[in-house]
Scaffold this motif. Sequence first.
Motif, PDB file in Angstrom:
ATOM      1  N   GLN A  79       0.821  -1.216   0.000  1.00 56.32           N
ATOM      2  CA  GLN A  79       0.000   0.000   0.000  1.00 56.32           C
ATOM      3  C   GLN A  79       0.851   1.260   0.000  1.00 56.32           C
ATOM      4  O   GLN A  79       0.465   2.263  -0.590  1.00 56.32           O
ATOM      5  N   HIS A  80       1.994   1.229   0.646  1.00 49.19           N
ATOM      6  CA  HIS A  80       2.875   2.406   0.645  1.00 49.19           C
ATOM      7  C   HIS A  80       4.202   2.042  -0.018  1.00 49.19           C
ATOM      8  O   HIS A  80       4.916   1.158   0.441  1.00 49.19           O
ATOM      9  N   VAL A  81       4.515   2.729  -1.103  1.00 47.41           N
ATOM     10  CA  VAL A  81       5.780   2.543  -1.821  1.00 47.41           C
ATOM     11  C   VAL A  81       6.477   3.906  -1.872  1.00 47.41           C
ATOM     12  O   VAL A  81       5.914   4.858  -2.421  1.00 47.41           O
TER      13      VAL A  81
ATOM     14  N   GLU B 198       1.732  11.890  -1.457  1.00 44.90           N
ATOM     15  CA  GLU B 198       0.321  12.109  -1.128  1.00 44.90           C
ATOM     16  C   GLU B 198      -0.413  12.723  -2.311  1.00 44.90           C
ATOM     17  O   GLU B 198      -1.513  12.270  -2.690  1.00 44.90           O
ATOM     18  N   LEU B 199       0.192  13.740  -2.923  1.00 42.47           N
ATOM     19  CA  LEU B 199      -0.417  14.374  -4.097  1.00 42.47           C
ATOM     20  C   LEU B 199      -0.545  13.379  -5.246  1.00 42.47           C
ATOM     21  O   LEU B 199      -1.566  13.335  -5.942  1.00 42.47           O
ATOM     22  N   THR B 200       0.505  12.568  -5.452  1.00 41.48           N
ATOM     23  CA  THR B 200       0.507  11.608  -6.560  1.00 41.48           C
ATOM     24  C   THR B 200      -0.585  10.564  -6.383  1.00 41.48           C
ATOM     25  O   THR B 200      -1.282  10.205  -7.342  1.00 41.48           O
ATOM     26  N   ASP B 201      -0.739  10.052  -5.157  1.00 42.82           N
ATOM     27  CA  ASP B 201      -1.801   9.070  -4.897  1.00 42.82           C
ATOM     28  C   ASP B 201      -3.174   9.684  -5.192  1.00 42.82           C
ATOM     29  O   ASP B 201      -4.035   9.037  -5.805  1.00 42.82           O
ATOM     30  N   ASN B 202      -3.375  10.917  -4.760  1.00 44.04           N
ATOM     31  CA  ASN B 202      -4.645  11.597  -5.035  1.00 44.04           C
ATOM     32  C   ASN B 202      -4.824  11.861  -6.530  1.00 44.04           C
ATOM     33  O   ASN B 202      -5.940  11.758  -7.056  1.00 44.04           O
ATOM     34  N   ASN B 203      -3.719  12.187  -7.203  1.00 41.78           N
ATOM     35  CA  ASN B 203      -3.777  12.418  -8.653  1.00 41.78           C
ATOM     36  C   ASN B 203      -4.161  11.148  -9.403  1.00 41.78           C
ATOM     37  O   ASN B 203      -4.908  11.202 -10.394  1.00 41.78           O
TER      38      ASN B 203
END
Length: 380
Positions: A175-177, A272-277
């Motif tokens: 889940q987190h990379v 965080e921004l990339t996951d939301n993007n």
Amino acid sequence: MLLCKGVEVEMYTGTPTGDVVGLSDRIVRDLEGFVREPDSRNVEYTTAPLCCYDRLLCALLKPRQSLRQYLEQQGNYTIIPGSTLSLGGSERFYRSDPHNPYHSYIEETYGTKVVTASIHLNIGIPSTEILIQACRLVRVEAPLYLALSASSPFLDGQVTGYHSTRWQMFPKTPQHVPLFTSHPHFIAWTQEQLAQGKMQNVRHLWTSVRPNGDRRPYLLNRLELRICDLIIDPLQLLAVIALLEARITQLIENPQLDPLQLSSLSPEKMLELTDNNELAAAANSLDAQLSHWKDGRTIVAREWIEELYQEVFPVAKKHGFACFLSPLSKILQQGNQAQRWLKQYKQGLSIEQIMTESIETTAIQEQELESKICAKLLVA
């Protein structure tokens, strides 16, 4: 000098009206160059690493023509566009290899969330540290490639509300990379995930982009972009590959493009921004409101891609492949596959009618391209 490029193509097989039918056991048995996926409704082929775009186009087309001929012989079956089970079938997993323990784990853990079709783009990068650096840059821009490629607005005969239903539901693992800071960081992190059971093997890193090579995580030689839906149009696929190659080439020539050097944001904030993007691009693709990794400003995906296009065009021109970028303009103007399908749906066509028309159009286009381009290469 052009970089080497290889493509992994996952596709569904089924009827000319869009019903997906599992045939991978027969295909893998009878046709060279195809491999099975955990679910029998998918089949995959991989092109050899090639630098020349014309040859890459033929390497994409020729296996499909062989597969199409074979499928017709098996009972008037064909290749199905799209990246999800558009007309139905997601309630059940059809095992292609019942005795494979890794397939058992996938079925039991994820179910049919992984029964999707996609494109994985591999770009050869000989320097390991430049490869890790490129992974950082492509990771924070991966939502743009999803926005260009989205082709899964339907699932089980319904409009889902997503342009890429595939990426919205696909189980990103672990889940987190992190944004890997170096090759040793990637090695240590991978070993830790395996020890903790978060990854079952070195291939079990299902993220938008990952370092790849013959002996992961130790021997690496290519970047693998995994976020794209199936781009069934070969020329549009080449355009997306050209955009990726131009961006990586730009980074190689200007290492200051590294997000860890160029962004005013922390690595955690960029992630965080990339996951939301990624979620925003899965929902609205080219119309998605994204946050730029450089400074967090809001920007529409279509506008960001246009900016990137203008930035890398001189690089592609310098290296002789700018012409292959041109189909991007058509995608930006007319929409990606998902947007074009949704437009047809709003005009009154049923999902089955849309899939039937797309299947027929795709087959004709591929035949024309192969006879026009590949025959010339053979003569040359």
